[in-house]
Write an enzyme that holds these catalytic residues in place. Sequence first.
Site, PDB file in Angstrom:
ATOM      1  N   GLY C 506       0.779  -1.227   0.000  1.00 54.09           N
ATOM      2  CA  GLY C 506       0.000   0.000   0.000  1.00 54.09           C
ATOM      3  C   GLY C 506       0.811   1.277   0.000  1.00 54.09           C
ATOM      4  NE  ARG C 610      13.420   8.400   2.110  1.00 51.59           N
ATOM      5  CZ  ARG C 610      14.040   8.676   0.976  1.00 51.59           C
ATOM      6  NH1 ARG C 610      13.547   8.226  -0.162  1.00 51.59           N
ATOM      7  NH2 ARG C 610      15.131   9.390   0.976  1.00 51.59           N
ATOM      8  CG  LEU C 612       7.553   5.555   3.515  1.00 49.60           C
ATOM      9  CD1 LEU C 612       6.322   5.100   2.749  1.00 49.60           C
ATOM     10  CD2 LEU C 612       8.435   6.444   2.642  1.00 49.60           C
ATOM     11  CB  THR C 616       2.597   4.441  11.055  1.00 55.78           C
ATOM     12  OG1 THR C 616       3.495   4.863  10.028  1.00 55.78           O
ATOM     13  CG2 THR C 616       1.792   5.642  11.527  1.00 55.78           C
ATOM     14  CD  GLN C 620       1.258  -1.805   9.400  1.00 59.09           C
ATOM     15  OE1 GLN C 620       1.392  -2.432   8.358  1.00 59.09           O
ATOM     16  NE2 GLN C 620       0.127  -1.781  10.058  1.00 59.09           N
ATOM     17  CD  GLU C 687       1.438  -8.825   3.947  1.00 59.46           C
ATOM     18  OE1 GLU C 687       0.325  -9.320   3.791  1.00 59.46           O
ATOM     19  OE2 GLU C 687       2.236  -8.670   3.011  1.00 59.46           O
TER      20      GLU C 687
END
Lengths: 324, 172, 724
Positions: C506, C610, C612, C616, C620, C687
Site C-alpha cells: 500500500g 526508506r 516513511l 506507524t 506495524q 507483513e
Amino acid sequence: MRPFDYVRATDAAGASNAAQAANAAFIAGGTNLLDLMKLEVMAPEKLVDISRMGLDQVEEQGRDLRIGATVTNSDLAADLRVRARWPVLSRALLAGASGQLRNKATTGGNLLQRTRCPYFYDTDTPCNKRQPGEGCSALGGETRNHAILGTSAECIALHPSDMAVALRALDARVEVRVPDGAVTEHELGDFHRQPGDRPDRETVLNQGDLITSVLLPAPAGDRQVYRKVRDRASYAFALVSVAAVLRVEEGRIAHAAIGFGGLGTVPWRDPSVDELLTGERPTTALFDKAADLLLQGAETHGGDDFKPPLARRVLRAVLEEATA
Amino acid sequence: MQTTLSINGTEHRLDLDTRVTLLDALRDHLGLCGSKKGCDHGQCGACTVLVGGRRINACLTLAVMHDGDEITTVEGLAEGADGGLSPLQRAFITHDGFQCGYCTPGQLCSATGMLGELAEGWPSHASADLDGNYELSQEELSERMSGNICRCSCYPGINAAIRDAAGAEGRK
Amino acid sequence: MSLDLKLDGRSEDRFGTMAQGLLGTPADRPEGVLKVTGAATYAAENLPENCAFGMLVRAPGQGKVTAVNADEVRAMPGVLAVIRDERMIRNAAQGTANEAPVQGVDHAEYVGQPVAVVVAESFEQARHAAQSLKITTEGSPGPVDPDAVEPEGEPTRTGDLDSAMKDAVHALDLTYTTPSHSSTPMEPHAAIAEWDGDRVSVRASLQMLKYNRNELADCLGISAENVRIQSPFVGGGFGSKLGITAEAVSAAIAARELGRPVRVVQHRRQAFETVTRRSETTQRIRLAADAEGRLSGLGHEALVSNLPGETFAEPVTQASAFAYAGAHRVIGERLARLHRPAAGSVRAPGEAVGVTAFECAMDELAVKTGLDPVELRRRNIPDKDPSSGKPFSSHMLAAALDDGAGRFGWSDRAPEPRSRREGEWWIGSGMAAAFRVNIMMEAEARIDLTPDGAVVETDMTDLGTGTYAILTQIAGEALGLPAESVTVRLGDTDFPPGSGSGGSWGSATTGNAVWLAALDLRRQIAARLDCDEAELTLRDGQATCGNVTRALAEVLGGDDLRGHGHITAGDAFEDVVQSTFGAHFAEVAVSDVTGEVRVRRMLGSFAAGRILNEKTARSQCHGGMTWGIGMALTEELTHDRRDGHMVNRDLAEYHVAVNADVPPLEVHFLEELDPWSGPMQSKGLGELGICGAGAAVLNAVYHACGVRIRDMPATPDKVLAGLE
C-alpha cells in the site's frame, strides 16, 4: 434473540412471583444469559431483573460471610474480608474473565454459568444439554476442553467457573428462596447436578427458585492457593484449575479441601482426595496418590487426553505450595 | 419500553424493544457510534463504556436495565466544554496506541475505569499479594487491560499511553 | 493530464533532496483525533433514514439447500424480506479477483455458507427472524480432511535433492503443521447499501476498492460505473477484506428489492466462516548440509487446502525460493480440494506460516550441526536468487542478523537447552530470520493544490496501516507543506484508483502515485517560476528557485492546480528479486509444571528501504510480532473432523493474543534505500514483522526446555507432552 417481557423486581417475593411463569428467567449481570440468548441457545420469554433488590451486600455473620447473590465478581474479589480470610476466592475470581465482565457478573449468576462446549453454543449441531434426546455432538467431535469427570453417555460438557471451584474448597452453601417464600440452604456440592440422562438440568433449582446469597463459613484452612492453567495468559477459560484450602499442624495436613476446575461437569471436589490427604505428612508420593484417586474414574475423549497428566502436575504443585 | 439513559451528562428518553442492548441503544438509536461492536458477546472489549464509573461491556447488558444510570462513553471522555482531549486520549495519539482505531474507544474507556480500580486498591490476577498497593508494572497493566483485544496489536503503544497519562495524573 | 511512471529500472532518490523534513519523521496519525474521540465512522455507523437491517443465514450442512419455513419467517413481526438470491456469494472474493466469486444459494459447499439474508425493520427483529429460518441440506457431503484427498499440483524440482540428502553430512527431513488461522479484524464485516435509480452506493469495510467495485458490479450484473464504494475507515482487515464480502453483496441485493437502504453486518461467528481463512498447512522440510552447515539442498513442500473453484493456494514456500542457497531444491505447494470454508490471504500469505516453519527447521539444523543459529543463517545467504539466478535488489539479512543479535545480547546465550531456570520456569531464547517478498501494484492519485494547502485523493484505504499519515507526509514533503496543510481523503471509488491495501504494497505503491502527482505539481510550479523542476525547493509554503523565493500562494496566482500520478510495476520487478529482510529474537519462559509459555521479551531488526513514518512503521511491526506470538502459542481455528465446520468460531475460543500475552517489543529499522523499489526507495513493511516471528518463539521454547513443537500452536498440552 426471542422477544421477551422485562420486569424489574424490587423484592424477593415480587421476583419469585414474576418468575412463576413458565420459561421466565432471572437476570442480574446478564453476561452469560444474554450471550446465550443472542444465539437463541437460551430463549426465556420473560426476564425478571433482580439487580436492584439490594442483594449486593457482603455481610459478616459471626465468623462467616454472607455474600448477596448480585454482588459482582469485582466487588467480591476486592472485598477486604475476602482478601484477608478467603484469599483463594479472590484469586479464583481474578483469574476469570476480564475486568469488564467481572464488573457485571454476579455471585449467583456465576454459579449458574453454563458450559462453553462449542456444540452447546452451536444451535445447528445436536446437543442433549440444549435439547435432551437430540444427541451429543461433542462425542466423536472436537473435545479439547471437555469434562473428564462426572460425564455421562449423554453429555461431556465442562463446567467453566473459576469462582465455584474455590467456593467448593471453602465449603460454601447456597441460600435459595423458593416461590412459597421458604428459604432453603444447599451445600454447594449438592447444588450442581451431574448430567446423567438429563444434561439440561444443571442444578437443584426449580422454576422460580431464587438464589439470594452464598454463605461462606469461616475458613477451615489458612493455606489457600488457586492455580489456573489456560491457553493464553489472560481472558481464557481454564484447561485445569485447582483450589486448595489446607491447614497444616505439626507437619501434618490437618484439613484438606481441594476443588477442581476444567475437569468436571460440575465444580469438582472429591471427598476421598481430601480424606487421603488429611492427617498425612505432605510428600510428593502422597500428592501423586491423591492425583491417582482423583483421576481413577476419568474418561478422556481424545482432545482432552492431556488433562489427567496436567491435573496431576498442577495438583502436585498446588499442594507443594500450600504445604511449603 | 420507556427508558431514560443519562449519557455523558445528557438525559435521553427512549422507547426501546426490550432486546436492545446498551451498545445498540448507543449506536443505532442515539447515533453515539464511538462505542464499537466487535463481537457482541463480551469477548473483545470494543464496546467498553463506564456505568457509574465502572467499566462494563455494553454489548452484554440490556438498555432497559440501565434506566437512570450514569453512562460515560468515549464521546464523553474529552475534557472541558471545548471538548479538548483528555491526557489519556492525547497519550494514545502520541504513543500510537491504535492502528485501525476500532478497539480504541473501548481501550480508552477501559483504561479510565481500570485506573479508577487501581486507585481503589483492587487487586488483579497479576498481583503478587492481595494487600492493595499496586503499581502500574507491565504485569499489572497488561493483565488489567486484557479484556480489550487489539488485533492490530498496539499493546506496547496502549500500555505506554496509559502509563504516560496515569503519570500525568499523579498515579504511578 | 497525468504523470505516468512504469518502474523498469532503478529510480533516483528525490526525497533526499527535499526540504520540508516531514517524510520519515514519527509523525502522529492525522486521523488520530477522530479515532480517540469516537468520531471516525466505520462502515456500519452512518445509518441513513429509513434503513432496514439484514442478517445472513448460514447453511448447517453441505448439499442442496432448502429454506423450510420462509413464508412463516416472512410473516414474523417487522420482517420485510427473506431473500435467497442466486447473485449472493458463497464466500468472500480472493484479493484482486476483480470479478464475482462463486455465487449461488441453492447448494452449500461448506458448513456455514451464507444461503439467505433476512431483512427487518430493526436489528433485533432481523436477528430473531434469521435465527428462526430453518435451513436444511441434503446430498452427500464433499471431503473435509486434507489427508483424505489426492491433492493438485507438484513442487518445482531443481537438481537432485534425494541424492543431496544421501550425500549430506547433516540431513534433516521434518514435518511441521500449522492449523487454520483467522484474520479476525476488530471491526466485523459490515455494509450499508443504498440505491439511487440504477446506481448503488455502499459504505463497506473493504481493503481494495477498485477491485471491490468491479467485483460487486459483477455480482449484481451491473456496470461498475453504477457502483460507488466508500471505506474511509476500516477497522482492520489483514486480508479478510481484500475481496468483496457476503454482507456487501446481500445488502445491495436487499436494498434494491426493498427500495430502501439496508445494513448487513456479519455476526462475529459468521465472519469466521464466510471470509477467507488461512489454510492449514502440512510442511515437509528437508535440509541437506555439509559439515560446516552449508546447504547443498533444501526441500519445502506444503499441503494446503481450499474449496473447489477457488484459485488461491496458500503460497507457503514463496520465500523459500530465494531465502537460502542450495543447488538441489524441491519447492512448492499441493492443494487439497476440501469443503471447509474458503481459504485466502491472511496477513503475509505464504511467509507467515512458511518462513515460520522453515526457520524452525533451520534451528533444528543449527542444533544438529552444532552451529550458532545466527551463524548458520549467515553462512547460507545466497549471493543471487538461487531459484532464478537473478540478482537481489538489495540483501539486508546479514545486517539484520548482526544488528538484532547485538542489541538482543545474543552472544550471552548458552547454546545448550535447559541452561537457565527460575523457579519452575525454564528460560530460553531463540531467533529466526524474516523474509517477505516486495510487491508493487498499480496506483493512481491526485493532488489539488490551492492557497489553503493540498488535498490528496485516492481510493486507497487505511486499515490502521498508517496510510493517512504517510500520504500526508509524502505530499507535504514533495510540496513543501507542513502536515497541517495537507488533507488526505481515502476510501472512495469516486477518487482515482489506488493500489488498495494488501500484501504490504500500500504505502510504497500508492505512495509513489502520490509522489508522481506531487511531481506533476512541482513541474507546473517550476514552469510558473520559469525554472527546472529539479532546481525547485519547496518548503513551508515557499517556492525557491535559484535566488528567487516566492510564496506558493503567490505562485498559484489565484489558480488551483491539480497533479495526477500513475505508477505501475515494470521490469524493476522482473529483472531483480525484491524482498524485505529482518531478524527476530525472543526470550521465553516455559513452566515445567504446566507447559505454559510466556514470552518475556522480543526484538526485531527490519530492513524495508526508506522508513516513511517510524511511528506507524513500528506499530506495524509490533502487530506482526504479536501475530507471531499468537501463531506460535495460541491461534488455532479448529475444524470439526466430521463436517469441517469451524468449531471455535468466536473470540472467546479462537485465542488471539491479549495484552498479557505480549511483552515489551523492541523494533529497530536498518537504514536502507532500495532504488529498484521506486522513487520513494521504500518497500512494504506491513507483513514482514509476522514472517518468522513465531519461529523465534518456538525456537526459544526448545532452548528453554528442550521440547521441540512441530505442530503449532505450542499450547500447554503439547509442551507438557514433551516435558513428561
